[in-house]
Every structure is written in C-alpha cells, then in structure tokens.
Design an enzyme around this catalytic site. Structure first.
Site, short mmCIF file in Angstrom:
data_model
loop_
_atom_site.label_atom_id
_atom_site.label_comp_id
_atom_site.label_asym_id
_atom_site.label_seq_id
_atom_site.Cartn_x
_atom_site.Cartn_y
_atom_site.Cartn_z
N ASP A 199 0.98 -1.06 0.01
CA ASP A 199 -0.03 0.02 0.09
C ASP A 199 0.78 1.04 -0.09
OD1 ASP A 199 -1.37 2.17 0.62
OD2 ASP A 199 -2.80 1.02 1.81
N HIS A 200 1.19 1.80 -1.20
CA HIS A 200 2.37 2.89 -1.18
C HIS A 200 1.94 3.81 -0.48
CE1 HIS A 200 -0.49 5.22 -3.97
NE2 HIS A 200 0.46 6.21 -3.71
N HIS A 262 -5.75 2.60 1.04
CA HIS A 262 -5.06 3.93 1.73
C HIS A 262 -5.93 4.40 2.79
CE1 HIS A 262 -2.82 3.10 -2.16
NE2 HIS A 262 -3.50 3.85 -2.89
C1 BG6 Z 1 -3.47 4.48 -6.27
C2 BG6 Z 1 -4.82 4.57 -6.82
O1 BG6 Z 1 -3.47 3.43 -5.57
O2 BG6 Z 1 -3.15 5.84 -5.45
C3 BG6 Z 1 -4.92 5.89 -7.89
O3 BG6 Z 1 -4.97 3.33 -7.72
C4 BG6 Z 1 -4.65 6.99 -7.17
O4 BG6 Z 1 -6.13 6.04 -8.52
C5 BG6 Z 1 -3.48 6.89 -6.32
O5 BG6 Z 1 -4.70 8.11 -8.06
C6 BG6 Z 1 -3.23 8.11 -5.43
O6 BG6 Z 1 -1.55 8.11 -5.11
P1 BG6 Z 1 -0.87 9.37 -4.74
O7 BG6 Z 1 0.32 8.84 -4.12
O8 BG6 Z 1 -0.89 10.29 -5.97
O9 BG6 Z 1 -1.86 10.14 -3.75
#
Ligand code: BG6
Length: 518
Positions: A199-200, A262
């Site tokens: 989960d980045h 997230h």
């Molecule tokens: C991803 C989703 O996990 O997270 C995307 O699949 C979303 O739809 C993205 O745009 C948002 O990540 P960040 O790091 O740009 O907030």
C-alpha cells in the site's frame, strides 16, 4: 533561516538506516508504467544514496519483446529527468539490469528464468536472495506464484541462509471472496513472512510520521481519545481524472481503489492503540484490532452515511475537462463512483462516539491528502461575552501531501483591545526544516522488502478485514443498482469538492469539512 516555526536539531536526529544484504530483484511487468515511473527511479535514487547492496541486480520480465539492451535504453530515458544524475552514474546503475521476455503463464519460461537467476547470482554474488515483484495485472498473481513455486524458485535456503520474497501491488482482490481466494492460492506457495502486499501510502514519510508523532511524544496520548477529540477527518483529494487507467478503474471505483487500502490504513494509524514495539507484527496486530472495531455498515447506514459521486465536465487547474462518462473507454451509462465520502464509527473505549469522516475523489478542486483531528471546544468560556462555541476549536492537521507537514490551530490574543482573539496555525513544513521534499514512497518500500521489514506492508488479515468492512457498502450499491437507476450515484462538477450530498453528510452532524475552500 527556515520560515517554519520549527527547526530540527539534526545533530540530535536518531537515524537508523541499514543497507540490505546482497540480492536480485525480478520485476514481472517490467515494461509497464509503474516500472518506468516509480520502481526504476526509486531504485536509482537508492543506488545514488548507496543504499542498494553492492551485490545487486534487476531482472525485468514481461511480454514486450525487449532485450537487455532495449530495457537499458528505456531505463536511461526514464532516468534522464533525474537532475543530479551524471551519465556515468546512470551507466553504472544500468550495468546491473537485465531483461527476459516471456509470457507469465508459460511454465517453460520459468525454467529459463531459473537459468538466468543462477547465472546472475554467480555473476553478482547475490547469495541466492531474490525479490519477485509483481507489477502485472492482478489476475496473473496466482499463476505467477504457482509457476515460481513449481520451478522451485520460491524455496529458501535452510536456516534462512538465502531468502525469497514476493511483492504484490494492489488491487489485492476485487472483493472479500476474491481476496480470500487469491490469498489462499498464494499461501500454497509462500509463507506470510515472504509476502509483501504494497500500500504505497504507508511508504510516504508523513504517513510513517503518524506513529512517530503519536508514540514518540508524550503530549498527544492523553488527549487522543473521545474525551478530547470531537471528530477526525481524512481527505485524499486528487485533481487528476481516470487518465489512461479506464479499463481498471471502471471496474473498480473509488471505494475499492482508495478506501479499501489507503484510506482505511490512514484511519487505522490514527486510531490504533500503541503497539508494544515498532515491530512488524506488533504494529499490524494493533491495526487489525482497530479495523475490527469499525462498526459494520447496515443498509440504513449506507444510505445515510455514505455518499458516492461521479464527476461531470468542469474546470480543474484552469483547464476544461471532460465528464467521467466522456473519458476514453468509459461507457455513457457507467455507474462507477469517482468520489466517496463516508462516516465511520469505531466501537471501542477510546473512540466510541467520535466520527471519522473520510472522503476521496478524482477531479476535485485541489490535490491534497490530509488528516485533521478536531478537538472538543473548551468546556467554559471565561471571555465574557464570548461563549465556548464562539471560540474556534483546536485542530491538529497532518498534511500528507503535497505540502508535507503538521499544523496546530490555536486561539491566541491579538495585540489590541482586551478581547481581540484570533486563530493562528503553528505550522511545521518538512521542506522548510529538512530541505528537500521527502523521498518517494517506493524508495522506502523497496528498501524495506530487501531488508525483510514487513512493518509497512499489508498482512493478509489486515487486507481481508478491510474488505469485510466495505462489503456491506459494495453489496448495497450492487443491489440498489439493479433496483434503480444510478444506484444512488450523485454527480459533481470537476473542480469542485464533490457532490452536495457530501456536504450534507457532515452538516447533518453539525460539522463541516475542514481545509477546503468550499
Ligand atoms: C493509487 C490509486 O493507489 O493511488 C490511484 O490506484 C490514485 O487511483 C493513487 O491516483 C493516488 O496516489 P498518490 O500517491 O498520488 O496520492
């Protein structure tokens, strides 16, 4: 002098950073967008900072008929935007990269992969340690794991003398059943200790800082409960639309795409009890316990406390943009939500009665992710004629992005007449205090996989609990969809803060969304 009100005494900063043991990294889906945009640039930055092991290689594996030469060309191009990179550093990095074309479901190719790994292991002396990174469409995860297992590629050395790890990108399942099936099929091939579900958001510095803030400072814990906190808001707003990901997104929608992972992880970090140590399973145990306290949504809750929206045409960042239904490859009758706002209640001693309002959407007014903890008003005002409700409440805001930092809203006396009160923000900005913007989440996560630290990865039970929280909402929408047009979908102009119903969701509790100019 930094403009922030805080300065860090860097001489006293406790820094614990290790370099991983020698290893190879095999990327499935190496010709894709994630590899170009995130994985390679992050690996390269780790390389520049001497955080990759000296004995290391990357082997790209994908369908595209590239060879090692073509793969390196792509990497050079992807890295050409790295300002601080000298051509020689890029070359040194590229020399450790290779490419093998093939189809993920062809068992013969895994024999070929085995030979490559044997050769590369000898050439780079990586001691048999391998990370397999799944950056492919999730439908092939099970097949890749099985093929790897059958080729004997997931076997670790006795007494952990060499290790094998598997990293999986989201989405991990489409609903609870498919997530369980996927977990079960992968569990046949690897132990949970070998699996790193990404989960980045957990790799973002400011998200990691939630635990530091809560548990490395004594002042917050006594206040962090229903006695002092009125409610919590979590916003993840994006200005981008569905872009080139229509195929995936239209079968997913905001609840699966942002909430299942997230948003619920952010909620868990804010709400969890202190773990006994910052050890992977202790942290993940506490998250699971917190997630299990979320009150299950019944149909009436979904109707009253969950809003789903879809963007119409509008203006975002001074550009006219199309409606979701007019995006490429999206049907005119698509009922996929691009926005969700929901009220979550937690049934435990700490949080009983404190609503957590979460919202996330695409094509909103600005790109911003933050968490606001709104404290209760003072119990009595000594500043006659001001009543307690006239005094703005304290708000602690954790800015996750783009301006990473922390702000505390206070009431203070303004110079002037006796009762001149004003609200001020005591603000700390990462950029002002620590210089550079924080590293990309993938740098942290890739490093942690190589180090064998699972703290920032989603454990199987956490992932399945997250699905089970959302299933009543997904089921309700699906049933409503077959019963009536649009399944309760509301619409909002691109460039706004979402549908009017999202305002009403919070206003009916006599509260309002914070930090948005709506
Ligand atoms: C991803 C989703 O996990 O997270 C995307 O699949 C979303 O739809 C993205 O745009 C948002 O990540 P960040 O790091 O740009 O907030």
């Amino acid at each position: 002098m930094p403009s922030s009100e805080f300065t860090a005494d860097l001489t006293e900063t406790l820094c614990v950073e290790s370099t991983p043991s020698p290893c190879g990294l095999v990327i499935f889906g190496a010709s894709g967008d994630l590899t170009s945009r995130k994985l390679m640039p992050s690996l390269f930055r780790l390389f520049q900072r001497n955080l990759l092991p000296d004995n290391f290689f990357v082997l790209g594996f994908a369908r595209s008929p590239l060879g090692t030469h073509g793969f390196r060309e792509r990497i050079r191009k992807d890295l050409s935007e790295q300002s601080a990179a000298t051509p020689q550093t890029v070359e040194n990095f590229c020399e450790q990269t290779y490419y093998l074309p093939g189809s993920y479901d062809d068992p013969a190719l895994y024999q070929e992969l085995k030979k490559w790994l044997r050769d590369l292991d000898t050439r780079h002396d990586t001691q048999g340690n391998v990370v397999f990174y799944l950056s492919t469409p999730p439908r092939v995860y099970g097949a890749v794991a099985e093929n790897l297992a059958e080729a004997g590629l997931l076997q670790q050395g006795g007494q952990k003398t060499s290790w094998r790890r598997l990293v999986a990108e989201k989405p991990f399942g489409h609903d609870l059943d498919s997530a369980r099936q996927l977990n079960a099929s992968i569990a046949k091939c690897l132990a949970e200790e070998q699996i790193y579900r990404i989960d980045h958001y957990l790799g973002k510095e400011t998200v990691q800082n939630i635990l530091m803030l809560r548990f490395a400072n004594a002042i917050f814990e006594p206040l962090w409960n229903r006695h002092y906190i009125d409610h919590v808001q979590i916003t993840a707003a994006e200005t981008i639309g569905v872009g080139l990901r229509a195929g995936y997104y239209d079968t997913s929608g905001a609840l699966r795409d942002m909430f299942q992972n997230h948003m619920l992880q952010l909620l868990a970090l804010v709400g969890m009890e202190p773990p006994s140590s910052f050890e992977a399973n202790h942290v993940r145990d506490e998250k699971r316990k917190l997630l299990q306290c979320i009150r299950p949504f019944c149909p009436q809750d979904v109707e009253q406390h969950v809003v789903r929206g879809q963007y119409l045409a509008g203006e975002v960042e001074d550009q006219q943009v199309r409606a979701y239904r007019d995006e490429d490859k999206i049907g005119q009758d698509s009922e996929t939500e691009t926005f969700v706002a929901a009220r979550f209640m937690l049934d435990n001693w700490r949080w009983r009665g404190v609503p957590f309002y979460l919202r996330s959407g695409k094509r909103l007014n600005e790109r911003r992710t933050d968490i606001s903890i709104a404290f209760k008003p003072v119990p009595h005002s000594i500043f006659n004629p001001l009543l307690p409700e006239h005094l703005a409440v304290n708000i602690l805001t954790l800015n996750v992005q783009p301006l990473e930092g922390i702000a505390l809203r206070l009431q203070a006396k303004r110079p002037g007449p006796k009762l001149c009160m004003s609200t001020l923000d005591m603000a700390f900005s990462y950029h002002d205090v620590f210089g550079d913007h924080p590293p990309d989440a993938y740098e942290r996560l890739l490093l942690d996989v190589m180090l064998g630290d699972q703290t920032l990865f989603i454990r199987r039970d956490n992932s399945e609990t997250q699905w089970s929280i959302l299933m009543p909402i997904l089921d309700y929408w699906q049933k409503a969809g077959s019963a009536r047009e649009n399944a309760g979908l509301t619409f909002y102009p691109a460039g706004s803060w979402g549908p009017q119903a999202a305002q009403e969701l919070i206003q009916k509790d006599n509260r309002m969304w914070l930090n948005s100019n709506d």
